[in-house]
Design an enzyme around this catalytic site. Sequence first.
Site: not given
Length: 422
Positions: A13-14, A16, A38, A40-42, A223
Amino acid sequence: MANTILVGAQWGDEGKGKIIDVLTGKADIVVRSQGGNNAGHTVIQGGRKYILHLIPSGILRRGKICVIGNGVVIDPVALVAEIEGLRKVGIEIGKNLLISDCAHLVLPYHRALDEQRELRKDHAKIGTTKRGIGPAYGDKAARTGLRMADLMQPDVFTKKLQAKMRENNSILKALGARPISFTKVNEDLLAAGEKLRPFVANTVVYLHRALQKGKEVLFEGAQGTFLDIDHGTYPYVTSSNTTAGGACTGTGVPPHRMDRVVGVMKAYTTRVGEGALPTEDPAIAGMLHEMGREFGATTGRARRCGWFDAVATRYATMINGIDELAITNLDGLDRLDPIKICVAYRLNGEILEVPPSDAAQWKRCQPIYLEMPGWKRSIEKVKKFANLPNEAKSYVRRIAELTGPRLTMISVGPARGQTLFL
Ligand code: IMP
């Protein structure tokens, strides 16, 4: 642009997704090499928010080829739903997506086992996403997994699935859970397989041919470093190699073809699930959650939050060989003053400059902080590094000094345009 590995340098959750989207503009091919849904790239594009779980973020840009590599674990039904969801909002998916025939499948019994293992009281809870990731990689390591190539041969797949379901249903029964019906699962999977068939290929060969032609590849990490199965806060990790090496094993592209590693670090620290987080501070968490930030993109869970941890991120720089640094969510600190950075840990009266290998010891580490003045104003509209408040400039420069890589990007908001380049 060159061949670039992008990794998260913290606990996932950086931010990315946003940096990948910015870098994708210069790449020809975007590849996922590990993890599953697993992730989740926003990505925010044209005012619309997209959350990608299995498909590389490059899919949102015309003309980019997206590859799901052999190291990814794929839930076929979830992938079909993701493809259909994107098509519904006008994203074209056809020849621009390739799926490795060697990628392992996440099947319904993996999800059920993941859930049961998390529920069992005698088992240390990891706080997984319950997407079946651990059990699927477990089968891969045990050499009993089913792969995309199996799904492309319906008769072979049905036989293998039947045997696997018999075995896993007896495990589920022993755990006190309901067994899963074979017929429906088999039908659903075969139907998903037919929808995925046009995309399935030998992606290793595809990537090598593309590299020979001089195409530039972006390896999109999912991740973060400390969720890595080998280098993370074991056992509170995911089940894949989230560090730079995973980009090679998860795609079949050798190390000498990689030109640079970009590390993404959030301007503070967050983590979802259990495990060590020495700089955790409920005061920052409260403020960020009140601002509507730091809720998981996959599970919606509120993330744990803390100050920037330079001990962990320095270690992440070393493991991944991070050359360039992207700092994200700097605007999340707009209201805080002073701002703390953890520069060392104290454990049993000793000062540590690197994290301990044992997760329980890491959990007991006390952070040693330096304090910096906050900027106390909104920076979301700043367009150039030179126009950032001096306190914000000093803060990001200090992070780069303490961790090592060259600072090249700063994100001050979720949109593509809210990116400052150095
Ligand atoms: P799993 O990957 O679902 O097995 O979960 C293992 C650990 O990794 C848990 O702490 C999850 O919260 C964490 N995790 C997995 N994927 C992500 C992600 O994309 N972002 C942040 N944390 C993740």
